[in-house]
Design a protein around this motif. Structure first.
Motif, PDB file in Angstrom:
ATOM      1  N   GLY A 158       0.804  -1.222   0.000  1.00 49.05           N
ATOM      2  CA  GLY A 158       0.000   0.000   0.000  1.00 49.05           C
ATOM      3  C   GLY A 158       0.832   1.264   0.000  1.00 49.05           C
ATOM      4  O   GLY A 158       2.046   1.243   0.226  1.00 49.05           O
ATOM      5  N   LYS A 167      -1.807  -3.073   4.015  1.00 49.47           N
ATOM      6  CA  LYS A 167      -2.347  -4.346   3.542  1.00 49.47           C
ATOM      7  C   LYS A 167      -1.825  -5.503   4.398  1.00 49.47           C
ATOM      8  O   LYS A 167      -0.744  -5.403   4.997  1.00 49.47           O
ATOM      9  N   ASN A 168      -2.572  -6.587   4.439  1.00 50.13           N
ATOM     10  CA  ASN A 168      -2.166  -7.759   5.218  1.00 50.13           C
ATOM     11  C   ASN A 168      -1.115  -8.581   4.454  1.00 50.13           C
ATOM     12  O   ASN A 168      -1.077  -8.578   3.223  1.00 50.13           O
TER      13      ASN A 168
END
Length: 278
Positions: free
Chosen positions: A230, A246-247
């Motif tokens: 991101g 973001k994961n």
């Protein structure tokens, strides 16, 4: 007598006393008063009643204000105490209005009562406007205080969130350091392998300022390959203290590059500013 009674009850005499009739209508009232004593008596009674009412309800204005209003009012109202204009004539010529009576002079009190009423109205309007302005100012101050209170509460909540982030043992703290061309740059992020969440500490971020055409982009190093996490901008006063990215399920480290606004598919390696590994 029925016609006289109806004439008295028509309201024309009240208008006569108030001065709201035309010259012709006033002349007609004076002729009726000369002809019918009941009409004349009713006029006197109305004048007396109105004078008593004005005395009971009059409010004395300040001397300064009263003088200003009365002087202006007297100029505009004029002198209406004389009902007929005196005419010159000889014995051979008689005029129809020679027998018209002259009604008693009205007291100057009506004019002062009117001036007092106008003064009271102006003072009341001024008071209402002043009160409205004070109320608006108070509402504005209250809104500002409420906004400050909300902002402070949000800052406290974010500080609590930041503290919990560092105290939570499920998060791995990664400190990213600057490269030779950006030695003073640094950034701190936390990664939770269980939830796969990545949180950037915006309050502790120290990255070079960028222009409006560029943004920073976070990359996770997964098995030697960069994975987009991101984009974000420099921290400002109004920025959140912690920014969620973001994961990612697994990572050996993280890096930040400066990319065109909106981010890139692959990192621009010569624009890397910080990097950190476990």
């Amino acid at each position: 007598m029925e016609d006289v009674k109806a004439y008295i009850e028509s309201g024309v005499l009240e208008l006569y006393v108030l001065g709201d009739l035309t010259p012709d209508e006033r002349l007609e009232v004076e002729r009726m008063a000369l002809k019918y004593p009941a009409v004349k008596a009713e006029i006197a009674e109305i004048e007396k009643s109105m004078e008593m009412y004005a005395q009971e309800h009059a409010i004395e204005p300040s001397e300064n204000l009263k003088d200003k209003i009365v002087n202006s009012t007297l100029v505009n109202l004029g002198d209406d105490r004389i009902f007929t204009k005196q005419r010159k004539h000889t014995d051979e010529i008689a005029y129809e209005d020679d027998n018209v009576i002259t009604m008693p002079k009205r007291t100057q009190f009506y004019k002062y009562a009117f001036a007092a009423s106008v003064a009271l109205l102006l003072i009341s309007i001024y008071g209402l406007v002043n009160l409205y302005s004070q109320l608006q100012e108070s509402n504005t101050q209250l809104a500002v205080l409420q906004a400050d209170k909300t902002k402070f509460a949000n800052q406290v909540n974010l500080k609590d969130e930041q503290l919990k982030l560092y105290l939570d043992t499920n998060y791995h703290i990664v400190r990213l350091k600057g490269l030779p061309k950006t030695p003073s740059a640094s950034m701190v992020l936390a990664w939770n392998p269980s939830t796969q969440k990545v949180m950037v500490d915006m309050n502790a971020m120290k990255l070079p300022k960028h222009d409006a055409e560029h943004q920073y982009q976070l990359w996770a190093l997964v098995k030697g390959k960069p994975v987009d996490m991101g984009i974000f901008d420099n921290a400002t006063v109004d920025s959140a203290i912690v920014k969620e990215m973001k994961n990612v399920a697994s990572a050996q480290g993280f890096a930040v590059t400066l990319e065109p606004k909106g981010g890139s598919i692959n990192p621009t390696l010569n624009q890397m500013v910080v990097i950190g590994q476990f």
